[in-house]
Write a protein that holds these residues in place. Structure first.
Motif, PDB file in Angstrom:
ATOM      1  N   LEU A 187     -12.493   6.219   0.524  1.00  0.00           N
ATOM      2  CA  LEU A 187     -11.350   7.020  -0.410  1.00  0.00           C
ATOM      3  C   LEU A 187     -10.253   7.573  -0.415  1.00  0.00           C
ATOM      4  CD1 LEU A 187     -11.130   7.424  -3.545  1.00  0.00           C
ATOM      5  CD2 LEU A 187     -12.563   9.569  -3.124  1.00  0.00           C
ATOM      6  N   ILE A 188     -10.425   8.605   1.386  1.00  0.00           N
ATOM      7  CA  ILE A 188      -9.212   9.112   1.415  1.00  0.00           C
ATOM      8  C   ILE A 188      -9.138   8.826   2.090  1.00  0.00           C
ATOM      9  CG2 ILE A 188      -9.544  10.878  -0.724  1.00  0.00           C
ATOM     10  CD1 ILE A 188     -10.296  12.671   2.287  1.00  0.00           C
ATOM     11  N   HIS A 189      -7.278   8.632   2.892  1.00  0.00           N
ATOM     12  CA  HIS A 189      -6.460   8.583   4.080  1.00  0.00           C
ATOM     13  C   HIS A 189      -6.098   9.329   5.010  1.00  0.00           C
ATOM     14  CE1 HIS A 189      -7.720   4.226   4.031  1.00  0.00           C
ATOM     15  NE2 HIS A 189      -7.278   4.139   2.538  1.00  0.00           N
ATOM     16  N   ALA A 190      -6.201  11.233   4.124  1.00  0.00           N
ATOM     17  CA  ALA A 190      -5.542  12.170   4.784  1.00  0.00           C
ATOM     18  C   ALA A 190      -6.110  12.989   3.588  1.00  0.00           C
ATOM     19  CB  ALA A 190      -4.040  11.095   4.854  1.00  0.00           C
ATOM     20  N   VAL A 191      -5.065  14.626   4.577  1.00  0.00           N
ATOM     21  CA  VAL A 191      -5.482  15.535   3.440  1.00  0.00           C
ATOM     22  C   VAL A 191      -4.020  16.334   3.583  1.00  0.00           C
ATOM     23  CG1 VAL A 191      -6.107  17.152   3.363  1.00  0.00           C
ATOM     24  CG2 VAL A 191      -8.052  15.795   3.710  1.00  0.00           C
ATOM     25  N   LYS A 192      -3.596  16.708   2.559  1.00  0.00           N
ATOM     26  CA  LYS A 192      -2.159  17.159   2.625  1.00  0.00           C
ATOM     27  C   LYS A 192      -1.919  19.173   2.460  1.00  0.00           C
ATOM     28  CE  LYS A 192       2.164  16.878   1.513  1.00  0.00           C
ATOM     29  NZ  LYS A 192       3.257  16.266   1.878  1.00  0.00           N
ATOM     30  N   LEU A 193      -1.360  19.721   3.912  1.00  0.00           N
ATOM     31  CA  LEU A 193      -1.347  20.236   3.745  1.00  0.00           C
ATOM     32  C   LEU A 193       0.446  20.623   2.769  1.00  0.00           C
ATOM     33  CD1 LEU A 193      -1.471  23.975   4.874  1.00  0.00           C
ATOM     34  CD2 LEU A 193      -0.367  22.566   7.249  1.00  0.00           C
ATOM     35  N   TYR A 194       0.554  21.616   1.729  1.00  0.00           N
ATOM     36  CA  TYR A 194       1.491  22.031   0.799  1.00  0.00           C
ATOM     37  C   TYR A 194       1.323  23.341   1.399  1.00  0.00           C
ATOM     38  CZ  TYR A 194       1.939  18.420  -1.933  1.00  0.00           C
ATOM     39  OH  TYR A 194       2.401  16.738  -2.275  1.00  0.00           O
ATOM     40  N   PRO A 195       2.458  24.378   1.818  1.00  0.00           N
ATOM     41  CA  PRO A 195       1.491  25.452   2.489  1.00  0.00           C
ATOM     42  C   PRO A 195       2.633  26.408   0.748  1.00  0.00           C
ATOM     43  CG  PRO A 195       3.415  24.672   4.226  1.00  0.00           C
ATOM     44  CD  PRO A 195       4.058  23.143   2.810  1.00  0.00           C
ATOM     45  N   LEU A 220      -3.873   3.930  -1.387  1.00  0.00           N
ATOM     46  CA  LEU A 220      -4.753   5.009   0.266  1.00  0.00           C
ATOM     47  C   LEU A 220      -4.609   6.711  -0.665  1.00  0.00           C
ATOM     48  CD1 LEU A 220      -2.718   3.101   3.015  1.00  0.00           C
ATOM     49  CD2 LEU A 220      -4.900   2.164   1.516  1.00  0.00           C
ATOM     50  N   MET A 221      -5.651   7.090  -1.094  1.00  0.00           N
ATOM     51  CA  MET A 221      -5.293   8.019  -1.895  1.00  0.00           C
ATOM     52  C   MET A 221      -5.540   8.937  -0.693  1.00  0.00           C
ATOM     53  SD  MET A 221      -5.590   6.895  -4.224  1.00  0.00           S
ATOM     54  CE  MET A 221      -5.337   8.769  -5.664  1.00  0.00           C
ATOM     55  N   THR A 222      -5.028  11.377  -0.962  1.00  0.00           N
ATOM     56  CA  THR A 222      -5.074  12.299   0.008  1.00  0.00           C
ATOM     57  C   THR A 222      -5.982  13.292  -1.031  1.00  0.00           C
ATOM     58  OG1 THR A 222      -3.198  12.613  -0.934  1.00  0.00           O
ATOM     59  CG2 THR A 222      -2.803  11.416   1.129  1.00  0.00           C
ATOM     60  N   LEU A 223      -6.025  13.642  -0.428  1.00  0.00           N
ATOM     61  CA  LEU A 223      -6.910  15.760  -1.231  1.00  0.00           C
ATOM     62  C   LEU A 223      -5.325  15.949  -0.732  1.00  0.00           C
ATOM     63  CD1 LEU A 223     -10.432  15.282   0.012  1.00  0.00           C
ATOM     64  CD2 LEU A 223      -9.362  14.949  -2.471  1.00  0.00           C
ATOM     65  N   TYR A 224      -5.587  17.634  -1.633  1.00  0.00           N
ATOM     66  CA  TYR A 224      -4.224  18.574  -1.652  1.00  0.00           C
ATOM     67  C   TYR A 224      -5.367  19.445  -1.123  1.00  0.00           C
ATOM     68  CZ  TYR A 224      -1.434  21.476  -3.799  1.00  0.00           C
ATOM     69  OH  TYR A 224      -0.308  22.503  -4.192  1.00  0.00           O
ATOM     70  N   LEU A 225      -5.168  20.475   0.149  1.00  0.00           N
ATOM     71  CA  LEU A 225      -6.055  20.829   0.586  1.00  0.00           C
ATOM     72  C   LEU A 225      -5.290  22.870   0.297  1.00  0.00           C
ATOM     73  CD1 LEU A 225      -7.338  21.837   3.368  1.00  0.00           C
ATOM     74  CD2 LEU A 225      -5.109  22.021   4.567  1.00  0.00           C
ATOM     75  N   THR A 226      -6.531  23.517  -0.018  1.00  0.00           N
ATOM     76  CA  THR A 226      -6.764  24.904  -0.650  1.00  0.00           C
ATOM     77  C   THR A 226      -7.791  25.302   0.434  1.00  0.00           C
ATOM     78  OG1 THR A 226      -8.866  24.642  -1.939  1.00  0.00           O
ATOM     79  CG2 THR A 226      -6.331  24.131  -3.321  1.00  0.00           C
ATOM     80  N   ARG A 282       1.088  -1.196  -0.198  1.00  0.00           N
ATOM     81  CA  ARG A 282      -0.014  -0.096  -0.220  1.00  0.00           C
ATOM     82  C   ARG A 282       0.787   1.192  -0.425  1.00  0.00           C
ATOM     83  NH1 ARG A 282      -3.219  -1.973   5.300  1.00  0.00           N
ATOM     84  NH2 ARG A 282      -0.925  -2.353   5.945  1.00  0.00           N
ATOM     85  N   ALA A 283       0.636   2.324  -0.039  1.00  0.00           N
ATOM     86  CA  ALA A 283       1.159   3.693  -0.248  1.00  0.00           C
ATOM     87  C   ALA A 283      -0.077   4.597  -0.416  1.00  0.00           C
ATOM     88  CB  ALA A 283       1.992   3.951  -1.428  1.00  0.00           C
ATOM     89  N   ILE A 284       0.734   6.018   0.750  1.00  0.00           N
ATOM     90  CA  ILE A 284      -0.360   7.324   0.081  1.00  0.00           C
ATOM     91  C   ILE A 284       0.173   7.818  -1.048  1.00  0.00           C
ATOM     92  CG2 ILE A 284       0.465   9.633   1.343  1.00  0.00           C
ATOM     93  CD1 ILE A 284      -2.092   7.784   3.340  1.00  0.00           C
TER      94      ILE A 284
END
Ligand code: NCD
Ligand code: ZN
Length: 346
Positions: free
Chosen positions: A95-103, A73-79, A36-38
């Motif tokens: 569907l998603i396992h995390a949300v990703k914060l990119y400054p 394992l999908m993530t959403l890009y936080l905007t 598996r992979a995030i």
């Protein structure tokens, strides 16, 4: 002497698969060893909504090698426009396992990232309520802050205040590169964990800069001095359940890396398990390799560890990995740990 080690099949808790031709080229390199992979959402345009994530997941599944049971394992890009309800529904659906914060502007394809953290507090509060982890690229983007200090400054000026405001939020501080990050994650109260990459365990900034500049070692967060590398090695091999593997394998074709303004990202999917066995053996800690690659991550994400196993075998002759892969977009260079790798995944 032959030496073998059997461990549960590993997972990768931070992976860039890209899309299209590049995805087709790199996907088998991950699925060979990992169950598996995030999956990082920083495509162009990014994976922002549940609908985007579903479509991307389907493209990954369609590109899997025959017979592969790999689970993305999908993530959403936080905007700043992310809808808390869309996020919550995607999590409830599995569907998603995390949300990703990119400054905004912190790294490759992060232009749509968050400029003002307050503007995403409604999403973060919802995530805290439902137990959805936030994966964080932990670097400030303030122009005045030195690139080697950006992780440390992030801890004090962004992460600590965020955690004071929303203490229930589950956080993964990704690709930790400094002793400051390690100390923070080790000691902080509450629900925090951290991932460590393969390459940050194997190289420091001397490897990147002494005797010539090596663009294939350039990534973000940038590799730091050797004392930080040592702190990362200590944490990764400690068995502490807060630390686990996120390779941050991030392919860019050679033309984009070997350039007057080269892209950040190290492609390490293929030889990661050999590299890690090498590092853990050097640290006298082969007994904690399984925790780092196969147990701590699933526990953190509320998933069962994999039942299937892999065997690592130490051979007299080093394993021959290809230096490069041909992709339809051009050649792609594999991470070169600059040392022979005797551990082979059978
Ligand atoms: C990543 C990429 O290329 O997408 N690059 C990198 O240097 N790690 C982005 C990221 O994870 O920062
Ligand atoms: Zn990454």
């Amino acid at each position: 002497m032959t030496h073998t080690l059997s461990i549960r099949r590993p997972d990768d808790w931070h992976l860039h698969l890209r899309d299209g031709a590049m995805m087709r080229a790199v996907l088998p390199e991950t699925t060979r060893h990992f169950a598996r992979a995030i999956i990082m959402p920083n495509l162009v345009p990014p994976v922002v909504t549940a609908q985007d994530a579903r479509a991307y997941r389907n493209r990954i599944l369609a590109a899997l090698p025959d017979g592969s049971t790999f689970q993305p394992l999908m993530t959403l890009y936080l905007t700043e426009q992310t809808d808390p309800q869309d996020v919550a529904a995607a999590f409830a659906d599995g569907l998603i396992h995390a949300v990703k914060l990119y400054p905004a502007g912190a790294t490759t394809n992060s232009d749509s990232g968050v400029k003002t953290l307050r503007r995403v507090y409604r999403v973060l509060e919802k995530m805290a309520q439902i137990g959805l982890p936030l994966c964080i690229h932990g670097e400030v983007t303030t122009p005045e802050v030195d690139i080697f200090d950006r992780e440390q400054v992030f801890l004090d000026t962004v992460l600590a205040p965020l955690r004071a405001d929303i203490p229930e939020l589950k956080i993964t501080l990704e690709h930790i590169t400094t002793s400051h990050g390690i100390n923070y994650v080790s000691d902080a109260p509450g629900d925090i964990a951290g991932t460590i990459t393969t390459h940050h365990l194997m190289i420091n900034r001397n490897h990147m800069l002494v005797g010539g500049i090596r663009p294939h070692y350039y990534c973000l967060p940038i590799v730091k001095r050797a004392s930080h590398q040592m702190a990362l090695r200590k944490a990764a091999t400690s068995g502490n359940p807060r630390f686990f593997l996120g390779t941050d394998s991030a392919p860019h074709v050679d033309g984009a890396k070997e350039s007057a303004c080269g892209c950040a990202g190290v492609f390490s999917a293929t030889n990661t398990m050999s590299c890690l066995a090498h590092v853990f053996e050097e640290e006298g800690a082969l007994d904690t390799l399984e925790a780092f690659t196969s147990l701590n991550g699933p526990a953190r994400y509320g998933l069962p560890p994999n039942e299937a196993r892999i065997t690592l075998e130490k051979r007299t002759t080093p394993t021959a990995y290809p230096a490069k892969f041909d992709t339809e977009d051009g050649p792609l260079t594999l991470f070169d740990p600059a040392t022979p790798l005797h551990w082979h995944v059978t």
